[in-house]
Design an enzyme around this catalytic site. Structure first.
Site, mmCIF file in Angstrom:
data_model
loop_
_atom_site.group_PDB
_atom_site.id
_atom_site.type_symbol
_atom_site.label_atom_id
_atom_site.label_comp_id
_atom_site.label_asym_id
_atom_site.label_seq_id
_atom_site.Cartn_x
_atom_site.Cartn_y
_atom_site.Cartn_z
ATOM 1 N N ARG A 87 18.298 -60.369 -9.169
ATOM 2 C CA ARG A 87 17.429 -60.282 -10.201
ATOM 3 C C ARG A 87 16.147 -60.631 -9.577
ATOM 4 O O ARG A 87 15.752 -62.139 -9.673
ATOM 5 C CB ARG A 87 17.496 -60.740 -11.590
ATOM 6 C CG ARG A 87 16.521 -60.485 -12.272
ATOM 7 C CD ARG A 87 16.249 -59.013 -12.732
ATOM 8 N NE ARG A 87 17.379 -58.520 -13.523
ATOM 9 C CZ ARG A 87 17.664 -57.017 -13.548
ATOM 10 N NH1 ARG A 87 16.714 -56.130 -13.072
ATOM 11 N NH2 ARG A 87 18.749 -56.526 -14.034
ATOM 12 N N ARG A 106 21.642 -51.710 -2.634
ATOM 13 C CA ARG A 106 21.290 -53.054 -3.184
ATOM 14 C C ARG A 106 22.748 -53.880 -3.539
ATOM 15 O O ARG A 106 22.555 -55.318 -3.668
ATOM 16 C CB ARG A 106 20.377 -53.103 -4.348
ATOM 17 C CG ARG A 106 21.004 -52.612 -5.700
ATOM 18 C CD ARG A 106 20.156 -52.626 -6.695
ATOM 19 N NE ARG A 106 20.702 -52.092 -7.895
ATOM 20 C CZ ARG A 106 19.875 -52.287 -9.038
ATOM 21 N NH1 ARG A 106 19.033 -53.007 -9.282
ATOM 22 N NH2 ARG A 106 20.353 -51.771 -10.355
ATOM 23 N N HIS A 156 11.665 -52.252 -4.755
ATOM 24 C CA HIS A 156 11.642 -52.625 -6.115
ATOM 25 C C HIS A 156 10.746 -54.198 -6.302
ATOM 26 O O HIS A 156 11.563 -54.831 -6.861
ATOM 27 C CB HIS A 156 12.898 -52.527 -6.907
ATOM 28 C CG HIS A 156 12.724 -52.419 -8.327
ATOM 29 N ND1 HIS A 156 12.488 -53.671 -9.042
ATOM 30 C CD2 HIS A 156 13.378 -51.720 -9.220
ATOM 31 C CE1 HIS A 156 12.619 -53.238 -10.280
ATOM 32 N NE2 HIS A 156 13.191 -52.154 -10.590
ATOM 33 N N ASP A 164 6.883 -49.438 -18.473
ATOM 34 C CA ASP A 164 7.941 -48.991 -17.436
ATOM 35 C C ASP A 164 7.385 -47.449 -17.143
ATOM 36 O O ASP A 164 7.673 -46.510 -17.782
ATOM 37 C CB ASP A 164 9.117 -48.672 -18.166
ATOM 38 C CG ASP A 164 10.565 -48.512 -17.103
ATOM 39 O OD1 ASP A 164 11.529 -48.574 -17.416
ATOM 40 O OD2 ASP A 164 10.187 -48.057 -15.961
ATOM 41 N N GLU A 219 6.353 -51.177 -7.590
ATOM 42 C CA GLU A 219 7.532 -50.712 -6.617
ATOM 43 C C GLU A 219 6.676 -49.640 -6.128
ATOM 44 O O GLU A 219 6.223 -48.702 -6.487
ATOM 45 C CB GLU A 219 8.641 -50.274 -7.417
ATOM 46 C CG GLU A 219 9.083 -51.242 -8.357
ATOM 47 C CD GLU A 219 10.049 -50.733 -9.511
ATOM 48 O OE1 GLU A 219 9.875 -51.278 -10.588
ATOM 49 O OE2 GLU A 219 10.762 -49.998 -9.292
HETATM 50 O O1 TA6 Z 1 11.864 -49.862 -11.770
HETATM 51 C C1 TA6 Z 1 11.800 -49.894 -13.441
HETATM 52 C C2 TA6 Z 1 13.421 -49.812 -13.702
HETATM 53 O O2 TA6 Z 1 13.856 -48.514 -13.451
HETATM 54 C C3 TA6 Z 1 13.529 -50.214 -15.263
HETATM 55 O O3 TA6 Z 1 14.013 -48.886 -16.059
HETATM 56 C C4 TA6 Z 1 14.548 -51.253 -15.333
HETATM 57 O O4 TA6 Z 1 15.789 -50.720 -15.647
HETATM 58 C C5 TA6 Z 1 14.413 -51.803 -13.936
HETATM 59 O O5 TA6 Z 1 14.188 -50.802 -12.950
HETATM 60 C C6 TA6 Z 1 15.469 -52.835 -13.620
HETATM 61 O O6 TA6 Z 1 16.715 -52.028 -13.187
HETATM 62 P P1 TA6 Z 1 17.861 -52.832 -13.061
HETATM 63 O O7 TA6 Z 1 19.142 -51.831 -12.796
HETATM 64 O O8 TA6 Z 1 17.651 -53.745 -11.622
HETATM 65 O O9 TA6 Z 1 18.234 -53.613 -14.266
#
Ligand code: TA6
Length: 284
Positions: free
Chosen positions: A59, A85, A155, A198, A255
């Site tokens: 994370r 990932r 990301h 978002d 991102e």
């Molecule tokens: O990039 C934004 C997003 O798609 C959000 O909707 C949120 O889900 C974030 O990515 C994190 O996603 P993850 O699968 O890493 O928890």
């Protein structure tokens, strides 16, 4: 200098140090999760509750969302943001270009396992260069006999001093899909975060700028015409098991993507590269 490291629970990563910076890259996901120029605070945010274990994306840092961004369009049981990932990359090469800059080349190949998730032969090549700037280049090679279409994102989780103090410039007037409402809207002025955000922006142009109280980050890209801005805010932070309740206050995702309409089709024998370059400067 490069050293291979392991966390207490055996999670493998590479530690890089040169005259400009330190950095850390996990072999799982080719996931850069630390970059810090000497004399500056870390550029990227990483959750203090991140798992650092096989099969779970870290994370924070710069996860690689590939070969699809977000939920899979046809099969919701497939992992969000694809499988890169949580897949193991091989470290192909380390080049210390000079005392200030180190370049890593990592590779993920299609396999019988990936084929069950995404029925194509591919090579996914990642170049990471850490120095006075941080650069990533993600190259998708079609080794199959049929075209494939990818959506993806670098990301990036940026560390910020206080979410209320930051602004993002460069997306003024751009159309975005608001994932919270499903509506398409136009960005009015620079972005300030006062609630959950978002958004997937389209027809983005270079560069974007993240301004924090004591730092400015120039976000340059190539091979990308979309960008995502995400902050989970209070409620979602509290619901996410790998985020502290107040984590939303010190992070912001901006991102560099090929997302939604900006998905890219790669013909057999051809390739597409998504590139990111981050340049941070302290502001007085
Ligand atoms: O990039 C934004 C997003 O798609 C959000 O909707 C949120 O889900 C974030 O990515 C994190 O996603 P993850 O699968 O890493 O928890």
């Amino acid at each position: 200098m490069i050293t291979e490291q392991k966390t207490a629970n055996g999670f493998q990563y590479i530690e890089i140090e040169n005259k400009s910076c330190t950095a850390k890259v996990a072999l799982q996901g080719g996931h850069l999760f630390h970059y810090q120029q000497h004399g500056q605070k870390p550029l990227l945010w990483v959750s203090s509750k991140s798992h650092f274990k096989e099969g779970k994306a870290i994370r924070g840092g710069i996860p690689i969302c590939w070969p699809w961004f977000g939920k899979h369009s046809a099969d919701p049981t497939l992992p969000q943001h694809g499988f890169a990932r949580t897949s193991t990359f091989e470290l192909l090469e380390v080049k210390e270009r000079d005392e200030n800059s180190t370049e890593l080349t990592l590779l993920m190949l299609s396999s019988a396992e990936t084929h069950t998730l995404w029925p194509y032969q591919f090579q996914l090549l990642l170049h990471i260069t850490v120095g006075q700037t941080l650069s990533l280049a993600l190259t998708s090679r079609n080794c199959d006999t049929k075209p494939f279409t990818i959506s993806s994102a670098l990301h990036s989780y940026f560390a910020v001093s206080e979410i209320g103090d930051v602004s993002v410039k460069g997306l003024e007037g751009k159309e975005y899909w608001n994932a919270l409402t499903g509506d398409c809207e136009i960005q009015q002025g620079s972005i300030h975060i006062r609630e959950e955000v978002d958004r997937v922006y389209q027809q983005t142009t270079d560069p974007l700028q993240l301004s924090d109280a004591d730092r400015s980050v120039r976000i340059s890209s190539a091979g990308s015409a979309s960008a995502v801005v995400w902050n989970p805010w209070k409620e979602k932070s509290a619901k996410m098991g790998d985020m502290e309740n107040d984590a939303y206050r010190t992070m912001l995702c901006i991102e560099t993507a090929n997302a939604l309409q900006d998905a890219r089709t790669v013909l057999p024998g051809e390739e597409h590269t998504l590139q990111l370059r981050l340049t941070a400067a302290a502001v007085k």
